[in-house]
Design a protein around this motif. Structure first.
Motif, PDB file in Angstrom:
ATOM      1  N   MET A 146       5.658 -21.241  31.691  1.00  0.00           N
ATOM      2  CA  MET A 146       4.851 -20.298  32.451  1.00  0.00           C
ATOM      3  C   MET A 146       3.486 -20.061  31.782  1.00  0.00           C
ATOM      4  N   ILE A 147       3.487 -19.839  30.444  1.00  0.00           N
ATOM      5  CA  ILE A 147       2.233 -19.590  29.720  1.00  0.00           C
ATOM      6  C   ILE A 147       2.128 -20.554  28.546  1.00  0.00           C
ATOM      7  N   LYS A 148       0.972 -21.185  28.433  1.00  0.00           N
ATOM      8  CA  LYS A 148       0.669 -22.021  27.272  1.00  0.00           C
ATOM      9  C   LYS A 148      -0.712 -21.634  26.751  1.00  0.00           C
ATOM     10  N   VAL A 149      -0.747 -21.089  25.551  1.00  0.00           N
ATOM     11  CA  VAL A 149      -2.001 -20.791  24.858  1.00  0.00           C
ATOM     12  C   VAL A 149      -2.069 -21.743  23.672  1.00  0.00           C
ATOM     13  N   HIS A 150      -3.095 -22.570  23.630  1.00  0.00           N
ATOM     14  CA  HIS A 150      -3.168 -23.617  22.610  1.00  0.00           C
ATOM     15  C   HIS A 150      -4.489 -23.568  21.859  1.00  0.00           C
ATOM     16  N   GLN A 151      -4.384 -23.306  20.543  1.00  0.00           N
ATOM     17  CA  GLN A 151      -5.524 -23.384  19.638  1.00  0.00           C
ATOM     18  C   GLN A 151      -6.718 -22.546  20.122  1.00  0.00           C
ATOM     19  N   VAL A 152      -6.421 -21.324  20.531  1.00  0.00           N
ATOM     20  CA  VAL A 152      -7.473 -20.448  21.066  1.00  0.00           C
ATOM     21  C   VAL A 152      -8.183 -19.714  19.929  1.00  0.00           C
ATOM     22  N   ASN A 153      -9.489 -19.757  19.969  1.00  0.00           N
ATOM     23  CA  ASN A 153     -10.343 -19.032  19.032  1.00  0.00           C
ATOM     24  C   ASN A 153     -11.198 -18.036  19.792  1.00  0.00           C
ATOM     25  N   LEU A 154     -11.376 -16.861  19.181  1.00  0.00           N
ATOM     26  CA  LEU A 154     -12.270 -15.879  19.782  1.00  0.00           C
ATOM     27  C   LEU A 154     -12.940 -15.087  18.668  1.00  0.00           C
ATOM     28  N   PHE A 155     -14.258 -14.915  18.790  1.00  0.00           N
ATOM     29  CA  PHE A 155     -15.050 -14.205  17.795  1.00  0.00           C
ATOM     30  C   PHE A 155     -15.680 -12.966  18.420  1.00  0.00           C
ATOM     31  N   ARG A 156     -15.911 -11.949  17.592  1.00  0.00           N
ATOM     32  CA  ARG A 156     -16.648 -10.760  17.987  1.00  0.00           C
ATOM     33  C   ARG A 156     -17.865 -10.625  17.070  1.00  0.00           C
ATOM     34  N   THR A 157     -19.008 -10.348  17.664  1.00  0.00           N
ATOM     35  CA  THR A 157     -20.212 -10.116  16.868  1.00  0.00           C
ATOM     36  C   THR A 157     -20.235  -8.676  16.394  1.00  0.00           C
ATOM     37  N   GLN A 158     -20.394  -8.481  15.097  1.00  0.00           N
ATOM     38  CA  GLN A 158     -20.480  -7.152  14.506  1.00  0.00           C
ATOM     39  C   GLN A 158     -21.740  -7.099  13.658  1.00  0.00           C
ATOM     40  N   GLY A 159     -22.786  -6.491  14.242  1.00  0.00           N
ATOM     41  CA  GLY A 159     -24.069  -6.482  13.552  1.00  0.00           C
ATOM     42  C   GLY A 159     -24.629  -7.881  13.462  1.00  0.00           C
ATOM     43  N   ARG A 160     -24.861  -8.342  12.241  1.00  0.00           N
ATOM     44  CA  ARG A 160     -25.396  -9.692  12.040  1.00  0.00           C
ATOM     45  C   ARG A 160     -24.309 -10.707  11.702  1.00  0.00           C
ATOM     46  N   SER A 161     -23.081 -10.266  11.684  1.00  0.00           N
ATOM     47  CA  SER A 161     -21.984 -11.165  11.328  1.00  0.00           C
ATOM     48  C   SER A 161     -21.017 -11.308  12.490  1.00  0.00           C
ATOM     49  N   GLN A 162     -20.109 -12.244  12.351  1.00  0.00           N
ATOM     50  CA  GLN A 162     -19.074 -12.465  13.340  1.00  0.00           C
ATOM     51  C   GLN A 162     -17.709 -12.296  12.698  1.00  0.00           C
ATOM     52  N   ARG A 163     -16.814 -11.689  13.449  1.00  0.00           N
ATOM     53  CA  ARG A 163     -15.437 -11.540  12.999  1.00  0.00           C
ATOM     54  C   ARG A 163     -14.550 -12.372  13.901  1.00  0.00           C
ATOM     55  N   GLN A 164     -13.669 -13.164  13.303  1.00  0.00           N
ATOM     56  CA  GLN A 164     -12.757 -13.977  14.094  1.00  0.00           C
ATOM     57  C   GLN A 164     -11.528 -13.152  14.446  1.00  0.00           C
ATOM     58  N   ILE A 165     -11.325 -12.934  15.751  1.00  0.00           N
ATOM     59  CA  ILE A 165     -10.194 -12.141  16.229  1.00  0.00           C
ATOM     60  C   ILE A 165      -8.952 -13.008  16.385  1.00  0.00           C
ATOM     61  N   LEU A 166      -9.112 -14.155  17.047  1.00  0.00           N
ATOM     62  CA  LEU A 166      -8.015 -15.116  17.210  1.00  0.00           C
ATOM     63  C   LEU A 166      -8.397 -16.413  16.527  1.00  0.00           C
ATOM     64  N   ASP A 167      -7.469 -16.957  15.757  1.00  0.00           N
ATOM     65  CA  ASP A 167      -7.750 -18.116  14.906  1.00  0.00           C
ATOM     66  C   ASP A 167      -6.751 -19.233  15.236  1.00  0.00           C
ATOM     67  N   HIS A 168      -7.167 -20.152  16.125  1.00  0.00           N
ATOM     68  CA  HIS A 168      -6.293 -21.249  16.536  1.00  0.00           C
ATOM     69  C   HIS A 168      -4.920 -20.709  16.955  1.00  0.00           C
ATOM     70  N   CYS A 169      -4.958 -19.722  17.809  1.00  0.00           N
ATOM     71  CA  CYS A 169      -3.753 -19.006  18.236  1.00  0.00           C
ATOM     72  C   CYS A 169      -2.972 -19.836  19.252  1.00  0.00           C
ATOM     73  N   ASP A 170      -1.663 -19.897  19.067  1.00  0.00           N
ATOM     74  CA  ASP A 170      -0.766 -20.612  19.978  1.00  0.00           C
ATOM     75  C   ASP A 170       0.292 -19.655  20.520  1.00  0.00           C
ATOM     76  N   LEU A 171       0.664 -19.855  21.782  1.00  0.00           N
ATOM     77  CA  LEU A 171       1.728 -19.065  22.400  1.00  0.00           C
ATOM     78  C   LEU A 171       2.343 -19.874  23.529  1.00  0.00           C
TER      79      LEU A 171
END
Length: 218
Positions: free
Chosen positions: A1-26
């Motif tokens: 039903m659901i396949k999440v494969h190697q998902v990455n997501l970043f959030r910008t915080q000021g001048r830097s980026q924070r990685q929220i999801l790091d090659h996430c699988d489900l």
């Protein structure tokens, strides 16, 4: 039903980026009911929003019921969301509509014509018939969440995504609502992915995953 494969997501915080999801699988099988837990800010709700098509990942692949989400237009994602059920911590009921019209809102958007079936199989078991002609501001928090759950189920989705559905309720009311929710999803054979901070709520589902450092763990 659901396949999440190697998902990455970043959030910008000021001048830097924070990685929220790091090659996430489900992977979630059809009819399976899964809880996702993790610390505040770990990305649990973000992952649910990605599966719902409410946000887009920076990279990776998401597939739901054989449909790939990446590359879809906003209009296509809107149509996709009509086929799934969403339940949030905030009830998001329409204040000018009765309980009946809130429950049947999505059902009518999908041009379905079995309103009596919704009443018999969903609204009735959730105890909503005595509240049918009332408005949201006349309901308790637990009653409003039961209306929100009924609305999410009324258009016969195969997948339900729930984000802290008992988060705004006291423990006793939350347990009552969750018991009804779990029973209905089981009886209807629905796939359920739920974000929760409560181990007690998570224990009512078949599998619990923990989101840590951007990845899911058993």
């Amino acid at each position: 039903m659901i396949k999440v494969h190697q998902v990455n997501l970043f959030r910008t915080q000021g001048r830097s980026q924070r990685q929220i999801l790091d090659h996430c699988d489900l992977k979630v099988s059809r009819g399976e009911r899964v809880a996702i837990m993790g610390e505040s800010g770990a990305g649990k709700s973000t992952l649910l929003h990605l599966i719902a098509g409410l946000e887009r990942p920076d990279s990776g692949h998401i597939e739901v019921n054989g449909d790939t989400l990446e590359g879809r237009t906003a209009a296509q994602l809107c149509q996709y969301r009509k086929r799934i059920g969403l339940v949030f911590q905030q009830f998001n009921l329409l204040p000018t509509l009765t309980v009946a019209d809130n429950v049947l809102f999505q059902h009518r958007l999908n041009h379905l014509n079995d309103e009596q079936g919704v009443i018999d199989t969903i609204a009735g078991p959730l105890g909503l018939i005595p509240l049918w002609e009332l408005y949201p501001d006349q309901l308790s928090g637990g009653e409003q969440q039961r209306v929100a759950i009924a609305r999410a189920l009324a258009h016969h989705p195969k997948l339900i995504l729930a984000d802290e559905p008992t988060g705004n309720l006291d423990e006793h009311t939350g347990d009552e609502v969750m018991a009804l929710f779990a029973q209905l999803t089981r009886q209807l054979g629905l796939t359920l992915v739920m974000v929760t901070h409560s181990r007690r709520v998570a224990a009512t589902l078949e599998r619990t995953l923990h989101l840590r450092e951007g990845r899911l763990h058993d």
